[in-house]
Design a protein around this motif. Structure first.
Motif, PDB file in Angstrom:
ATOM      1  N   TYR A 115       0.856  -1.195   0.000  1.00  0.00           N
ATOM      2  CA  TYR A 115       0.000   0.000   0.000  1.00  0.00           C
ATOM      3  C   TYR A 115       0.885   1.235   0.000  1.00  0.00           C
ATOM      4  O   TYR A 115       2.027   1.188   0.475  1.00  0.00           O
ATOM      5  CB  TYR A 115      -0.875   0.020   1.257  1.00  0.00           C
ATOM      6  CG  TYR A 115      -2.042  -0.930   1.196  1.00  0.00           C
ATOM      7  CD1 TYR A 115      -3.203  -0.572   0.518  1.00  0.00           C
ATOM      8  CD2 TYR A 115      -1.988  -2.178   1.808  1.00  0.00           C
ATOM      9  CE1 TYR A 115      -4.284  -1.443   0.461  1.00  0.00           C
ATOM     10  CE2 TYR A 115      -3.058  -3.050   1.748  1.00  0.00           C
ATOM     11  CZ  TYR A 115      -4.206  -2.681   1.071  1.00  0.00           C
ATOM     12  OH  TYR A 115      -5.264  -3.539   1.007  1.00  0.00           O
ATOM     13  N   PRO A 116       0.341   2.349  -0.505  1.00  0.00           N
ATOM     14  CA  PRO A 116       1.102   3.589  -0.361  1.00  0.00           C
ATOM     15  C   PRO A 116       1.302   3.855   1.130  1.00  0.00           C
ATOM     16  O   PRO A 116       0.379   3.595   1.914  1.00  0.00           O
ATOM     17  CB  PRO A 116       0.192   4.654  -0.989  1.00  0.00           C
ATOM     18  CG  PRO A 116      -1.023   3.964  -1.471  1.00  0.00           C
ATOM     19  CD  PRO A 116      -0.954   2.529  -1.137  1.00  0.00           C
ATOM     20  N   PRO A 117       2.464   4.336   1.547  1.00  0.00           N
ATOM     21  CA  PRO A 117       2.715   4.505   2.987  1.00  0.00           C
ATOM     22  C   PRO A 117       1.697   5.448   3.628  1.00  0.00           C
ATOM     23  O   PRO A 117       1.316   6.459   3.036  1.00  0.00           O
ATOM     24  CB  PRO A 117       4.129   5.079   3.042  1.00  0.00           C
ATOM     25  CG  PRO A 117       4.460   5.492   1.656  1.00  0.00           C
ATOM     26  CD  PRO A 117       3.605   4.709   0.729  1.00  0.00           C
ATOM     27  N   ALA A 118       1.225   5.080   4.848  1.00  0.00           N
ATOM     28  CA  ALA A 118       0.213   5.889   5.546  1.00  0.00           C
ATOM     29  C   ALA A 118       0.773   7.266   5.874  1.00  0.00           C
ATOM     30  O   ALA A 118       0.063   8.260   5.863  1.00  0.00           O
ATOM     31  CB  ALA A 118      -0.232   5.176   6.819  1.00  0.00           C
ATOM     32  N   ILE A 119       2.049   7.312   6.210  1.00  0.00           N
ATOM     33  CA  ILE A 119       2.683   8.591   6.494  1.00  0.00           C
ATOM     34  C   ILE A 119       3.619   8.884   5.323  1.00  0.00           C
ATOM     35  O   ILE A 119       4.534   8.108   5.063  1.00  0.00           O
ATOM     36  CB  ILE A 119       3.474   8.536   7.814  1.00  0.00           C
ATOM     37  CG1 ILE A 119       2.522   8.102   8.934  1.00  0.00           C
ATOM     38  CG2 ILE A 119       4.128   9.868   8.134  1.00  0.00           C
ATOM     39  CD1 ILE A 119       3.183   7.314  10.028  1.00  0.00           C
ATOM     40  N   PRO A 120       3.363   9.966   4.580  1.00  0.00           N
ATOM     41  CA  PRO A 120       4.144  10.236   3.372  1.00  0.00           C
ATOM     42  C   PRO A 120       5.634  10.271   3.681  1.00  0.00           C
ATOM     43  O   PRO A 120       6.049  10.732   4.731  1.00  0.00           O
ATOM     44  CB  PRO A 120       3.650  11.628   2.945  1.00  0.00           C
ATOM     45  CG  PRO A 120       2.309  11.775   3.569  1.00  0.00           C
ATOM     46  CD  PRO A 120       2.345  10.979   4.834  1.00  0.00           C
ATOM     47  N   GLY A 121       6.410   9.720   2.748  1.00  0.00           N
ATOM     48  CA  GLY A 121       7.855   9.727   2.934  1.00  0.00           C
ATOM     49  C   GLY A 121       8.391   8.442   3.534  1.00  0.00           C
ATOM     50  O   GLY A 121       9.569   8.148   3.401  1.00  0.00           O
ATOM     51  N   HIS A 122       7.505   7.677   4.211  1.00  0.00           N
ATOM     52  CA  HIS A 122       7.977   6.410   4.773  1.00  0.00           C
ATOM     53  C   HIS A 122       8.122   5.360   3.664  1.00  0.00           C
ATOM     54  O   HIS A 122       7.534   5.491   2.595  1.00  0.00           O
ATOM     55  CB  HIS A 122       6.995   5.893   5.835  1.00  0.00           C
ATOM     56  CG  HIS A 122       7.164   6.583   7.139  1.00  0.00           C
ATOM     57  ND1 HIS A 122       7.094   5.940   8.345  1.00  0.00           N
ATOM     58  CD2 HIS A 122       7.386   7.892   7.424  1.00  0.00           C
ATOM     59  CE1 HIS A 122       7.289   6.802   9.312  1.00  0.00           C
ATOM     60  NE2 HIS A 122       7.446   8.002   8.789  1.00  0.00           N
ATOM     61  N   ASP A 123       8.876   4.305   3.989  1.00  0.00           N
ATOM     62  CA  ASP A 123       9.038   3.238   3.012  1.00  0.00           C
ATOM     63  C   ASP A 123       7.748   2.429   2.912  1.00  0.00           C
ATOM     64  O   ASP A 123       7.075   2.216   3.913  1.00  0.00           O
ATOM     65  CB  ASP A 123      10.181   2.301   3.451  1.00  0.00           C
ATOM     66  CG  ASP A 123      11.531   2.993   3.315  1.00  0.00           C
ATOM     67  OD1 ASP A 123      11.601   3.940   2.502  1.00  0.00           O
ATOM     68  OD2 ASP A 123      12.471   2.596   4.024  1.00  0.00           O
ATOM     69  N   PRO A 124       7.418   1.985   1.688  1.00  0.00           N
ATOM     70  CA  PRO A 124       6.231   1.141   1.567  1.00  0.00           C
ATOM     71  C   PRO A 124       6.468  -0.202   2.272  1.00  0.00           C
ATOM     72  O   PRO A 124       7.581  -0.708   2.293  1.00  0.00           O
ATOM     73  CB  PRO A 124       6.078   0.937   0.058  1.00  0.00           C
ATOM     74  CG  PRO A 124       7.409   1.239  -0.517  1.00  0.00           C
ATOM     75  CD  PRO A 124       8.069   2.212   0.409  1.00  0.00           C
TER      76      PRO A 124
END
Lengths: 293, 268, 288
Positions: free
Chosen positions: C14-23
């Motif tokens: 999924y796209p990471p819940a917190i932007p910038g984190h690794d998937p």
């Protein structure tokens, strides 16, 4: 019995209802004259179909609902005039859906919210928060956003967030719903540990396997009335009554009943109990057969 | 009585049978008329006629009382404020600084009655039209189907979100949150744990809803949507439309040409 | 028989819940084949990606969710990465866990008609299919009732009917009983039983209730750590009690009992269903 669930109950009565009636608005009563006592240190399973009044009854224990008629007593005192926030010191209530309470930016803050509301000193808040996270194995998630954790973890956060207020009595509404076997038993073990420390625990559930394995006492509601309330083993004796209430008995209990005529113990509640009894039976037969020849 | 979601009252009546577009036309025209006319007797007559309309559509009494109970406080407030702040003509009585005049009393009453009459017009429509028909009629009037769906979903999920708010509020109270604490901004801060949990839950729910819609083939390309329940204009609907149009025209003509209903008390 | 579902080396994040984190990869190389008409149950620990796999079957993953995907999913010969979701909905119907968010209409009839209206089915046929679908789930007579006033079990039956009406070849049930009480569970399982025995649909069911899985399934798929760990008959899967425990999953109580007795007597008992257990245990004693 070695595998009998350990009970640390005392003779002090912590919760009592006297002829408790309750109706939502103009609807027919949801609770119809419930009188019961729960001893401090008990571990009680509360079962019944949806709409039987389980949650309605439990919400009376921490004052979220107030009786239309009758009384609720906490350690012998009527809770009529005591606000929910004050009762929360003594009675913790964990709601069914963890998403209905999680709001903080970190797990640590989420768990500290309750103690802080109680007006405790910051050092004490911190101490309780860390201890609650430890008990529920959440320390590694302390700085995570609780809302984006997995369901099993969110569930544990929601329980830890109530436990951190150190209520003597802990009520949990279907805490294992939607959890897998491992999470379910992990959680039940942690609750059992709290029970051993002397907490009173009231567990609302549909899963009779958990009742059979973990809760020494069991309460069955039907249509707003207390149908059965006794030691779990005794409650399970009324299997016809339970089936009538659409409560599904664990396979082991049904099997024990079917095998009772040939000598297996009828009241076996768990797999090891039935296994032992069946093994004993076979061993005895072998002795008899050997003696016969 | 649970009002808020199923405003619709299932009955068999002439008003229920009319095409919802006719009712919508009636609502629009009536609101214009009620805004143009400023006469207390006109308003009173309208109010009586609207009650007859509800009665003939077999709307139960408690639903009519619901409209009164909900809007009367606002109507009375507007009326009183007008009387106190906009005195005109000779005072009937004067209490300290406040002059009460016959004209301002009548003007205030008209304002209050306008709220009530408009409410009864709108509720006649809502009580006698189920939501699919409302949405269907709006779509037939060239509103995009997606907008209609959003409207229907909003109405559908009002009680769900009300229930969600109630549960979340209880859950936070059980964590010793004192929800009656604070005033103004302080109170907003007190309620934050409820609002935030609410927003998170609502986002989760809307995500699931979007998936459910897709799983039902919503948004299929190159397909013209069909409708199980459709609405159609019958001859009687044309009659009603014409009657509404003619009455409105007559009233407006009388108003502009002869000043009918422009004064608060006298009719001309 | 032909393979109606083929999942090859499917990995998804999924796209990471917190932007910038690794998937975070939820699925890590899932291989799976399902025969037409098969009843397959999927088990797996909480958060292992069972729902994600269900959504990959009807294209919502990755078409609506975004994120990263590797490998491919073929359903009835169609690639679910490319075929539009509404088109796939006619072939793969998904029933979700939460009844509240998948019933969004004001009447049961409108609920079941919704999908058909989206597909442009003619009115007379919609009427027929609505009453057919209601009959299948035993809800005839509820047409005008608002779904939100029904009991949990009834809601889930309406949800199943709303999918059945679109006549998909494959029915995916994603934890359909997780939010229900025992009575509601029993209602839903009786509908599943009916579909299983009478209609020959391909059914994929995600469940925790091992007793029911044992009753219905041709095969049980166990997902663990993003992969298929076991894929076999219920007998074979549930006899590995220790392995299932390690993964964190339940087996039917009678399978636990068989395992317990096997440890005692060094025997080879294997039963997954109640009647089977009763017969065997009685027989063992009578035989002696």
């Amino acid at each position: 019995m070695a595998d009998e669930p350990m009970s640390s109950q005392t003779d002090t009565i912590c919760l009592e209802t006297r002829d408790l009636w309750f109706a939502y608005g103009d609807n027919p009563p949801a609770l119809r004259g419930i009188s019961l006592t729960i001893r401090a240190g008990d571990f009680v399973g509360l079962v019944g179909q949806n709409g039987s009044g389980k949650t309605t009854l439990a919400k009376h224990f921490n004052g979220l609902l107030r009786p239309t008629q009758g009384q609720v007593l906490l350690y012998g005192q009527d809770i009529r005039d005591r606000p929910v926030g004050e009762l929360a010191r003594t009675v913790g209530y964990v709601f069914q859906n963890p998403d209905h309470q999680i709001f903080s930016a970190t797990t640590r803050e989420e768990i500290a919210f309750g103690p802080r509301n109680l007006g405790l000193e910051e050092a004490e808040v911190q101490r309780r928060t860390e201890q609650a996270m430890e008990h529920f194995d959440l320390t590694e998630y302390a700085d995570h956003q609780p809302a984006v954790l997995g369901f099993g973890l969110r569930r544990k956060v929601s329980i830890a967030a109530v436990y951190s207020m150190r209520p003597q009595i802990l009520i949990l509404d279907e805490p294992t719903a939607g959890l897998d076997w491992h999470c379910t038993h992990d959680l039940m073990e942690r609750l059992t540990a709290l029970h051993r420390q002397g907490h009173t625990i009231i567990l609302i559930t549909h899963d009779m396997r958990l009742i059979a394995q973990y809760t020494p006492r069991c309460m069955v509601l039907r249509e707003g009335k207390l149908l059965l309330y006794d030691d779990t083993r005794k409650v399970f004796e009324h299997c016809d009554l339970l089936r009538e209430t659409h409560i599904e008995l664990p396979q082991v209990c049904e099997l024990a009943r079917e095998l009772a005529p040939i000598g297996v113990r009828r009241d076996a509640l768990t797999v090891p109990e039935l296994c032992d009894s069946y093994a004993d039976l076979i061993a005895r037969r072998e002795v008899t057969n050997a003696g016969g020849h | 009585m649970q009002v808020g979601i199923d405003l619709f009252v299932l009955r068999k009546s002439w008003l229920h049978e009319i095409d919802p577009r006719v009712k919508l036309f009636f609502v629009a025209v009536s609101i214009i008329i009620l805004l143009v006319f400023k006469n207390i007797f006109f308003m009173l007559t309208a109010l009586v006629l609207l009650h007859l309309l509800h009665w003939s559509a077999k709307i139960p009494r408690d639903r009519i009382l619901f409209v009164w109970k909900t809007l009367m406080p606002v109507a009375i407030l507007i009326c009183v404020l007008w009387v106190v702040f906009y005195p005109a003509g000779d005072p009937l009585i004067q209490i300290w600084m406040v002059k009460i005049t016959l004209v301002s009393l009548a003007q205030g009453a008209v304002l209050g009655l306008r709220i009530m009459t408009m409410a009864f017009v709108v509720f006649a429509w809502l009580y006698s039209t189920d939501q699919p028909s409302i949405v269907r009629s709006l779509v037939k009037l060239k509103m995009p189907f997606e907008w209609g769906l959003i409207l229907a979903l909003a109405l559908r999920y009002i009680p769900t979100f009300q229930g969600m708010y109630a549960v979340i509020s209880e859950a936070q109270q059980a964590r010793a949150l004192n929800i009656s604490e604070g005033k103004g901004f302080g109170r907003v801060r007190t309620l934050m744990p409820i609002f935030v949990a609410m927003v998170i839950s609502a986002l989760r729910a809307s995500d699931q809803l979007a998936r459910a819609l897709e799983a039902r083939a919503f948004g299929a390309h190159g397909v013209e949507r069909t409708y199980l329940r459709d609405i159609s204009f019958r001859p009687l609907d044309w009659v009603f439309t014409f009657a509404i149009f003619a009455t409105a025209l007559l009233l407006l003509y009388l108003n502009f040409r002869y000043g009918f209903g422009r004064q608060p008390i006298s009719l001309f | 028989m032909s393979k109606i579902i083929v999942v090859e080396e499917l990995s998804y994040a999924y796209p990471p819940a917190i932007p910038g984190h690794d998937p975070v990869w939820v699925l890590r190389g899932v291989d799976l084949e399902v025969e037409e008409g098969e009843f397959v149950s999927i088990m797996g620990p909480t958060g292992v990606g069972k729902t994600t796999l269900c959504l990959a079957l009807n294209g919502i993953v990755p078409q609506s969710t975004g994120g990263l995907i590797k490998g491919r999913v073929l359903v009835d010969g169609l690639d679910t990465k490319r075929e539009p979701v509404p088109q796939l909905a006619q072939r793969v119907g998904v029933v979700f866990q939460d009844p509240e968010t998948q019933l969004f209409n004001m009447s049961v009839e409108a609920e079941i008609a919704f999908g058909l209206e989206c597909l442009g089915v003619p009115r007379d046929e919609i009427k027929e299919r609505v009453s057919w679908a209601l009959a299948v789930v035993g809800m005839t007579g509820f047409e005008d009732r608002p779904p939100f006033q029904l009991s949990g079990g009834q809601k889930q039956r309406v949800a199943i009917a709303s999918i059945l009406a679109m006549m998909p070849k494959i029915l995916v049930l994603d934890e359909p009983t997780a939010n229900l009480d025992p009575l509601g569970k029993a209602e839903v399982f009786s509908v599943v039983r009916e579909l299983r025995h009478k209609r020959g649909m391909t059914i994929i069911m995600v469940e925790h209730e091992s007793e029911h899985i044992a009753e219905f399934s041709d095969r049980v798929i166990v997902l663990n750590e993003g992969r298929v760990e076991m894929a076999d008959t219920p007998d074979k899967v549930f006899s590995q009690v220790d392995r299932m425990r390690e993964i964190g999953l339940a087996v039917p109580q009678v399978s636990e009992l068989a395992d317990c007795l096997n440890h005692r007597f060094n025997s080879q008992l294997n039963f997954t269903q109640f009647d089977e257990a009763l017969r065997t245990l009685k027989g063992q004693l009578d035989g002696r």
